[in-house]
Scaffold this active site. Structure first.
Site, PDB file in Angstrom:
ATOM      1  CE  LYS A  35      -0.685  -0.344   5.166  1.00  0.00           C
ATOM      2  NZ  LYS A  35      -1.647  -0.239   6.200  1.00  0.00           N
ATOM      3  CE1 TYR A 255      11.773  32.024   5.113  1.00  0.00           C
ATOM      4  CE2 TYR A 255      12.104  29.850   4.651  1.00  0.00           C
ATOM      5  CZ  TYR A 255      11.856  31.111   4.021  1.00  0.00           C
ATOM      6  OH  TYR A 255      11.557  31.150   2.649  1.00  0.00           O
TER       7      TYR A 255
END
Length: 362
Positions: A35, A255
């Protein structure tokens, strides 16, 4: 020089991990769980290489159809089953097996005219409380499935563990005991064991095991790595150093200025970021492998770049390869620094990353 991150997928390591599963559970058949794009490794390529698996499991119909379109003929099991009765002819036409985990699915099987029969896996809720038939309803649902003309004889019985990765928890033993009690009078094949249970709970192996994460060389246990279980990492995620600059003691990087240089040093900029799937919340100090050593993350992860502290005596060059995780640097360590799990890192890799398959014969 390409600035695009590269995910190298070692298909031979993948096959060796499957052999490790077989060593651990020699009396069980293997339902390989593919999956989420085979945990980010490439659904079709992985399935094509796992020729020694007995069957494949996916979460949803579109994944199963992609495998059939690619020419995969092995049995395929839908772990979430089908969602509405109109999908049943599609399952039959593509020889897909379905899990039944609720009353609506059972009613659809009983009431929908079909031109053939489907292989069904009955999922029992033994304590996960997510999907599965309530223990009090198991006998009734099992009987109705046996009587249903749309269901092939030989219903497989399964459940899912909630705490198999917690070795000091009693939950797994309780779930196993309940499952055995509910299935004692039903002569059917059983499936319980995920990767953690394959490794740590041999009494749960039954006739079918369901490896997922361990196929890709990763440990399901906190504080452990795949190598601890004789598994080999399949994915190697790398990029390139695209800039080097000197910063002085006291300078901040990135940042919000969350990293401040303690001494004069060199900062390296690597072309990978959360836009590629690298975890944004990876903490300062998260290791990156560069030129035979670990260098620490320095500053907040950006969309396209990360910055690392190269040290005062930097000899690195623009264009040098940086490994984000792989054989040189276990993904489990990176996940821990980002306060997440390896599953999420693998599944979050974006289409901006270039895939290269090693050991691919076609």
């Amino acid at each position: 020089m390409s600035r695009r991150p590269v995910a190298q997928i070692d298909l031979l390591a993948l096959q060796q991990n499957l052999q490790r599963v077989k060593q651990l559970a020699p009396d069980s058949q293997v339902l390989a769980v593919l999956k989420a794009n085979a945990y980010g490794h490439g659904l079709v390529k992985v399935a094509q290489k796992l020729t020694a698996a007995d069957a494949f499991a996916v979460a949803r119909i579109d994944e199963a159809l992609a495998l059939r379109t690619a020419g995969i003929v092995k049995p395929i099991v839908l772990l979430e089953g089908f969602y509405e009765a109109a999908e049943l002819p599609l399952l039959l036409a593509n020889n897909l097996q379905t899990i039944v985990h609720n009353e609506l699915q059972l009613q659809a099987l009983e009431q929908t005219p079909l031109e053939g029969q489907l292989k069904v896996w009955l999922k029992i809720d033994t304590g996960m409380h997510r999907l599965g038939i309530d223990p009090a309803e198991v006998d009734n649902v099992y009987r109705r499935l046996w009587q249903c003309s749309n269901v092939l004889p030989g219903i497989r019985l399964m459940s899912h563990f909630s705490c198999a990765d917690e070795l000091d928890s009693a939950t797994t033993s309780k779930q196993l005991a309940l499952f055995q009690q509910l299935c004692a009078d039903k002569a059917e094949q059983h499936s319980l064991a995920n990767s953690a249970a394959i490794l740590a709970w041999p009494a749960t192996h039954g006739q079918w095991v369901r490896p997922g994460l361990m196929l890709h060389g990763i440990s399901p246990f906190v504080g452990k790595q795949g190598a601890d279980h004789q598994l080999q990492p399949v994915m190697r995620l790398s990029s390139r150093l695209i800039a080097i600059r000197k910063v002085k003691a006291g300078d901040t990087v990135g940042y919000a200025g969350l990293w401040r240089a303690k001494t004069d040093t060199f900062i390296g900029v690597i072309a990978v970021g959360y836009g590629d799937g690298y975890p944004r919340h990876a903490a300062n100090g998260t290791p990156v492998w560069l030129n035979g050593r670990e260098v620490p993350l320095a500053g907040r992860v950006s969309m396209d770049m990360i910055t690392v502290d190269l040290g005062h005596f930097c000899k690195d060059k623009i264009g040098d390869e940086a490994v984000l995780w792989g054989p040189e640097l276990a993904i489990e360590r990176v996940a821990a620094q980002a306060e997440t799990i390896a599953y999420e890192l693998l599944c979050n890799i974006t289409p901006r990353v270039q895939y290269q398959y090693l050991g691919d014969n076609g």
